[in-house]
Design a protein around this motif. Sequence first.
Motif, short mmCIF file in Angstrom:
data_model
loop_
_atom_site.label_atom_id
_atom_site.label_comp_id
_atom_site.label_asym_id
_atom_site.label_seq_id
_atom_site.Cartn_x
_atom_site.Cartn_y
_atom_site.Cartn_z
N ALA A 159 67.81 -3.11 48.35
CA ALA A 159 69.17 -3.30 49.07
C ALA A 159 69.50 -1.70 49.57
N SER A 160 69.36 -0.59 48.79
CA SER A 160 69.64 0.64 49.07
C SER A 160 68.62 0.96 50.00
N GLN A 161 67.39 0.57 49.98
CA GLN A 161 66.34 1.16 50.75
C GLN A 161 66.49 0.73 52.42
N GLN A 162 66.83 -0.89 52.25
CA GLN A 162 67.22 -1.34 53.66
C GLN A 162 68.34 -0.74 54.33
N ARG A 163 69.29 -0.32 53.26
CA ARG A 163 70.58 0.29 54.04
C ARG A 163 70.26 1.59 54.69
N ARG A 164 69.33 2.19 54.03
CA ARG A 164 68.92 3.66 54.56
C ARG A 164 67.91 3.39 55.78
N LEU A 165 67.37 2.50 55.80
CA LEU A 165 66.25 2.16 57.03
C LEU A 165 67.25 1.59 58.24
N ALA A 166 68.19 0.86 57.81
CA ALA A 166 68.94 0.43 59.10
C ALA A 166 69.94 1.48 59.67
N GLY A 167 70.23 2.35 58.83
CA GLY A 167 71.04 3.77 59.11
C GLY A 167 69.96 4.52 60.07
N LYS A 168 68.90 4.66 59.58
CA LYS A 168 67.97 5.57 60.32
C LYS A 168 67.76 4.93 61.80
N ALA A 169 67.67 3.55 62.06
CA ALA A 169 67.26 2.82 63.28
C ALA A 169 68.61 3.00 63.86
N THR B 279 64.64 7.12 38.23
CA THR B 279 65.01 5.96 38.66
C THR B 279 64.28 5.48 39.82
N ARG B 280 64.31 4.21 40.02
CA ARG B 280 63.72 3.67 41.56
C ARG B 280 64.93 3.31 42.46
N PRO B 281 64.95 3.59 43.81
CA PRO B 281 66.10 3.01 44.39
C PRO B 281 65.90 1.56 44.73
N THR B 282 67.03 0.89 44.56
CA THR B 282 67.22 -0.49 44.76
C THR B 282 66.69 -1.15 46.51
#
Length: 137
Positions: free
Chosen positions: A113-123, A108-111
């Motif tokens: 929104a989940s990609q944006q949440r991950r990048l926001a957390g990394k930032a 499956t591919r990540p959604t």
Amino acid sequence: MIELRPGLFLDPEQIHWSAIRAQGAGGQNVNKVASAIHLRFDLRSANLPLWVQQRLLASGDQRITRDGVVVIKSQCHRTRELNRRDAQQRLVALLQEACTPPRARRATRPTRASQQRRLAGKARRGAVKSNRAKVDF
């Protein structure tokens, strides 16, 4: 014959039983009566399909020896017959689990929104770490 799944049977003659004394609390009954059961089942001499034997040997279960012998000890009941039935049920459950192939994983591919949440957390984490750096005046 014990049915593991449709078309696959286990011969009870291939199971070796031995009665031993149970460990732990139980008073005089434990000290005098050999009510615990040691079940031994040799996978290599069993009439199981090769793929079932290989799955069991590769499972890493601590009840299976290097020689391919399943050893199950049952001592939770007071009588030998109940312990024997318990050990047999545990062996059948182990074999049935090995007979069912694992489900194939669907990729499956990540959604978004989940990609944006991950990048926001990394930032956020990067900002916290950059605030720890030395300040030059």
